[in-house]
Design a protein around this motif. Structure first.
Motif, PDB file in Angstrom:
ATOM      1  N   UNK A  82     -44.213  24.614 -38.371  1.00 47.65           N
ATOM      2  CA  UNK A  82     -44.727  25.181 -37.162  1.00 47.65           C
ATOM      3  C   UNK A  82     -43.393  26.000 -36.465  1.00 47.65           C
ATOM      4  N   UNK A  83     -43.409  27.138 -36.117  1.00 48.68           N
ATOM      5  CA  UNK A  83     -42.373  27.648 -35.352  1.00 48.68           C
ATOM      6  C   UNK A  83     -42.686  28.077 -33.990  1.00 48.68           C
ATOM      7  N   UNK A  84     -41.766  27.757 -32.989  1.00 49.38           N
ATOM      8  CA  UNK A  84     -42.397  28.258 -31.572  1.00 49.38           C
ATOM      9  C   UNK A  84     -41.549  29.503 -31.423  1.00 49.38           C
ATOM     10  N   UNK A  85     -42.207  30.532 -30.563  1.00 43.53           N
ATOM     11  CA  UNK A  85     -41.667  31.554 -30.024  1.00 43.53           C
ATOM     12  C   UNK A  85     -40.926  31.606 -28.538  1.00 43.53           C
ATOM     13  N   UNK A  86     -39.773  31.726 -28.468  1.00 43.01           N
ATOM     14  CA  UNK A  86     -39.142  31.416 -27.099  1.00 43.01           C
ATOM     15  C   UNK A  86     -38.409  32.742 -26.673  1.00 43.01           C
ATOM     16  N   UNK A  87     -38.671  33.320 -25.541  1.00 38.63           N
ATOM     17  CA  UNK A  87     -37.657  34.549 -25.073  1.00 38.63           C
ATOM     18  C   UNK A  87     -36.315  34.032 -24.917  1.00 38.63           C
ATOM     19  N   UNK A  88     -35.458  34.863 -25.329  1.00 43.90           N
ATOM     20  CA  UNK A  88     -33.995  34.712 -25.335  1.00 43.90           C
ATOM     21  C   UNK A  88     -33.331  35.885 -24.524  1.00 43.90           C
ATOM     22  N   UNK A  89     -32.120  35.737 -24.289  1.00 41.74           N
ATOM     23  CA  UNK A  89     -31.401  37.008 -23.724  1.00 41.74           C
ATOM     24  C   UNK A  89     -31.488  38.356 -24.743  1.00 41.74           C
ATOM     25  N   UNK A  90     -31.618  37.957 -26.036  1.00 38.81           N
ATOM     26  CA  UNK A  90     -31.714  39.404 -26.776  1.00 38.81           C
ATOM     27  C   UNK A  90     -33.120  39.523 -27.266  1.00 38.81           C
ATOM     28  N   UNK A  91     -34.126  38.812 -26.360  1.00 42.48           N
ATOM     29  CA  UNK A  91     -35.586  39.126 -26.766  1.00 42.48           C
ATOM     30  C   UNK A  91     -36.270  38.009 -27.272  1.00 42.48           C
ATOM     31  N   UNK A  92     -35.961  37.590 -28.572  1.00 45.22           N
ATOM     32  CA  UNK A  92     -36.537  36.782 -29.266  1.00 45.22           C
ATOM     33  C   UNK A  92     -35.742  35.573 -29.885  1.00 45.22           C
ATOM     34  N   UNK A  93     -36.067  34.354 -29.719  1.00 44.81           N
ATOM     35  CA  UNK A  93     -35.519  33.357 -30.517  1.00 44.81           C
ATOM     36  C   UNK A  93     -36.507  32.604 -31.334  1.00 44.81           C
ATOM     37  N   UNK A  94     -36.258  32.089 -32.176  1.00 47.35           N
ATOM     38  CA  UNK A  94     -37.369  31.440 -33.216  1.00 47.35           C
ATOM     39  C   UNK A  94     -36.905  30.089 -33.465  1.00 47.35           C
ATOM     40  N   UNK A 110     -56.257  18.223 -52.039  1.00 44.17           N
ATOM     41  CA  UNK A 110     -56.716  18.862 -50.994  1.00 44.17           C
ATOM     42  C   UNK A 110     -56.668  20.017 -50.470  1.00 44.17           C
ATOM     43  N   UNK A 111     -55.225  20.448 -50.757  1.00 43.98           N
ATOM     44  CA  UNK A 111     -55.178  22.105 -50.747  1.00 43.98           C
ATOM     45  C   UNK A 111     -55.682  22.754 -51.761  1.00 43.98           C
ATOM     46  N   UNK A 112     -55.963  22.491 -53.121  1.00 41.22           N
ATOM     47  CA  UNK A 112     -56.704  23.068 -54.088  1.00 41.22           C
ATOM     48  C   UNK A 112     -58.314  23.099 -53.624  1.00 41.22           C
ATOM     49  N   UNK A 113     -58.691  22.159 -52.692  1.00 38.13           N
ATOM     50  CA  UNK A 113     -60.218  22.265 -52.587  1.00 38.13           C
ATOM     51  C   UNK A 113     -60.174  22.825 -50.884  1.00 38.13           C
ATOM     52  N   UNK A 114     -59.244  23.526 -50.558  1.00 38.49           N
ATOM     53  CA  UNK A 114     -59.342  24.210 -49.470  1.00 38.49           C
ATOM     54  C   UNK A 114     -59.223  23.471 -48.091  1.00 38.49           C
ATOM     55  N   UNK A 115     -59.076  22.246 -48.257  1.00 40.39           N
ATOM     56  CA  UNK A 115     -58.920  21.250 -47.015  1.00 40.39           C
ATOM     57  C   UNK A 115     -57.800  21.615 -46.366  1.00 40.39           C
ATOM     58  N   UNK A 116     -57.952  21.166 -44.691  1.00 43.68           N
ATOM     59  CA  UNK A 116     -56.674  21.452 -44.048  1.00 43.68           C
ATOM     60  C   UNK A 116     -55.767  20.057 -44.305  1.00 43.68           C
ATOM     61  N   UNK A 166     -50.944  18.381 -32.695  1.00 44.79           N
ATOM     62  CA  UNK A 166     -51.527  18.765 -34.210  1.00 44.79           C
ATOM     63  C   UNK A 166     -52.366  19.941 -33.957  1.00 44.79           C
ATOM     64  N   UNK A 167     -53.088  20.110 -32.746  1.00 45.63           N
ATOM     65  CA  UNK A 167     -53.973  21.274 -32.726  1.00 45.63           C
ATOM     66  C   UNK A 167     -52.904  22.504 -32.863  1.00 45.63           C
ATOM     67  N   UNK A 168     -51.861  22.390 -32.198  1.00 44.58           N
ATOM     68  CA  UNK A 168     -51.068  23.372 -32.400  1.00 44.58           C
ATOM     69  C   UNK A 168     -50.429  23.723 -33.768  1.00 44.58           C
ATOM     70  N   UNK A 169     -50.310  22.999 -34.425  1.00 49.14           N
ATOM     71  CA  UNK A 169     -50.211  22.902 -36.112  1.00 49.14           C
ATOM     72  C   UNK A 169     -51.111  23.585 -36.712  1.00 49.14           C
ATOM     73  N   UNK A 170     -52.362  23.323 -36.083  1.00 52.95           N
ATOM     74  CA  UNK A 170     -53.531  23.672 -37.080  1.00 52.95           C
ATOM     75  C   UNK A 170     -53.951  25.031 -36.385  1.00 52.95           C
ATOM     76  N   UNK A 171     -53.192  25.449 -35.410  1.00 51.82           N
ATOM     77  CA  UNK A 171     -53.707  26.974 -34.688  1.00 51.82           C
ATOM     78  C   UNK A 171     -54.980  26.865 -33.912  1.00 51.82           C
ATOM     79  N   UNK A 172     -55.090  25.482 -33.259  1.00 54.31           N
ATOM     80  CA  UNK A 172     -56.046  25.257 -32.460  1.00 54.31           C
ATOM     81  C   UNK A 172     -55.600  25.348 -30.939  1.00 54.31           C
TER      82      UNK A 172
END
Length: 271
Positions: free
Chosen positions: A3-15, A168-174, A265-271
């Motif tokens: 998971x990567x958070x997007x944060x504003x920095x003085x040059x615009x974007x910091x990951x 689990x990944x082969x079966x499409x599970x999270x 966890x909800x953020x990791x899963x995109x919720x």
């Protein structure tokens, strides 16, 4: 390191990298309680709640779910083998059906209690010997996966790089890929067995350093002194570890110092 958070920095974007922190909680039984749940709950983002077979009971589940809801912590089910005497850490042979149904039974109990309080179970993390066996044995892993599918396809928190994660990944599970702050690793990426003398990391500083390495580099240093890949979404600190509270405080300090975010966890899963 998923998971990567997007944060504003003085040059615009910091990951910046970010990670979930989980802990096994509610592991008392009857009139007995263990761990430091009330102190720990404010330092984690996910709680793996014992469901009654290796530890825990109706009162413990109710109390721990309530703690999670008051502290905005994700509720995870932590089902294990029916082995109170061995705390679910002894390898016991069960059939495919027995494993599947014991998981459904335990998760169902926790889900009912969570629902009665206005919460919900967000994922399943097998406990102890069930967790370790499913990591390397495809039959056990398949039984766990079938149970999760029968419970609405709940996400699974399992060892990064394990047999169960791959299936689990082969079966499409999270899949929520897990690493451990307070456990040592072998060169093949498995955990050092508790029966040995070098399984646990007791130093909070060492535990924090291991978490930072996992979150920032996707690697760990093994007991053999080798660096291996270990990409994880969540790191665990064991609640029954006497150093758990000190380790969690040091981990949170080290993550902040290294500009590594802590997410649910909800953020990791995109919720």
């Amino acid at each position: 390191m998923s998971e990567w958070e997007h944060n504003g920095g003085k040059n615009g974007v910091i990951w910046m990298p970010s990670i979930d922190i989980n802990c096994d909680l509610g592991e008392g039984f009857g009139i007995y309680s263990f761990g430091q749940d009330r102190e720990i709950i404010g330092l984690v983002t996910s709680a793996n709640i014992a469901c009654g077979f290796h530890a825990g009971g109706p009162e413990q589940m109710h109390e721990t779910v309530s703690l999670c809801l008051r502290n905005d912590v994700a509720i995870g089910a932590h089902p294990g083998y029916p082995d109170l005497q061995g705390f679910g850490r002894r390898a016991i042979t069960y059939s495919f059906s027995e494993i599947k149904n014991m998981i459904i039974y335990q998760v169902g109990a926790l889900a009912a209690i969570a629902g009665s309080l206005g919460g919900r179970v967000e994922y399943i993390k097998p406990h102890g010997a069930l967790y370790n066996t499913a990591a390397v044995d495809s039959l056990t892993a398949s039984a766990v996966l079938e149970a999760a599918a029968g419970l609405g396809g709940l996400p699974l928190m399992v060892p990064a790089g394990s047999v169960i994660a791959r299936l689990a990944e082969e079966q499409g599970m999270i899949v929520i890929r897990e690493g451990f702050a307070d456990r040592n690793y072998n060169d093949d990426g498995t955990l050092v067995a508790r029966a040995g003398g070098n399984a646990l990391i007791k130093s909070p500083v060492r535990a924090a350093a291991q978490v930072v390495m996992m979150a920032r580099e996707g690697k760990i240093t093994t007991v053999g002194g080798n660096e291996i890949d270990l990409n994880v979404d969540s790191v665990c600190v064991h609640g029954d570890n006497p150093e758990a509270l000190a380790a969690l405080k040091e981990i949170r300090r080290a993550l902040a110092e290294n500009n590594i975010g802590v997410v649910k966890i909800s953020q990791l899963l995109g919720g």
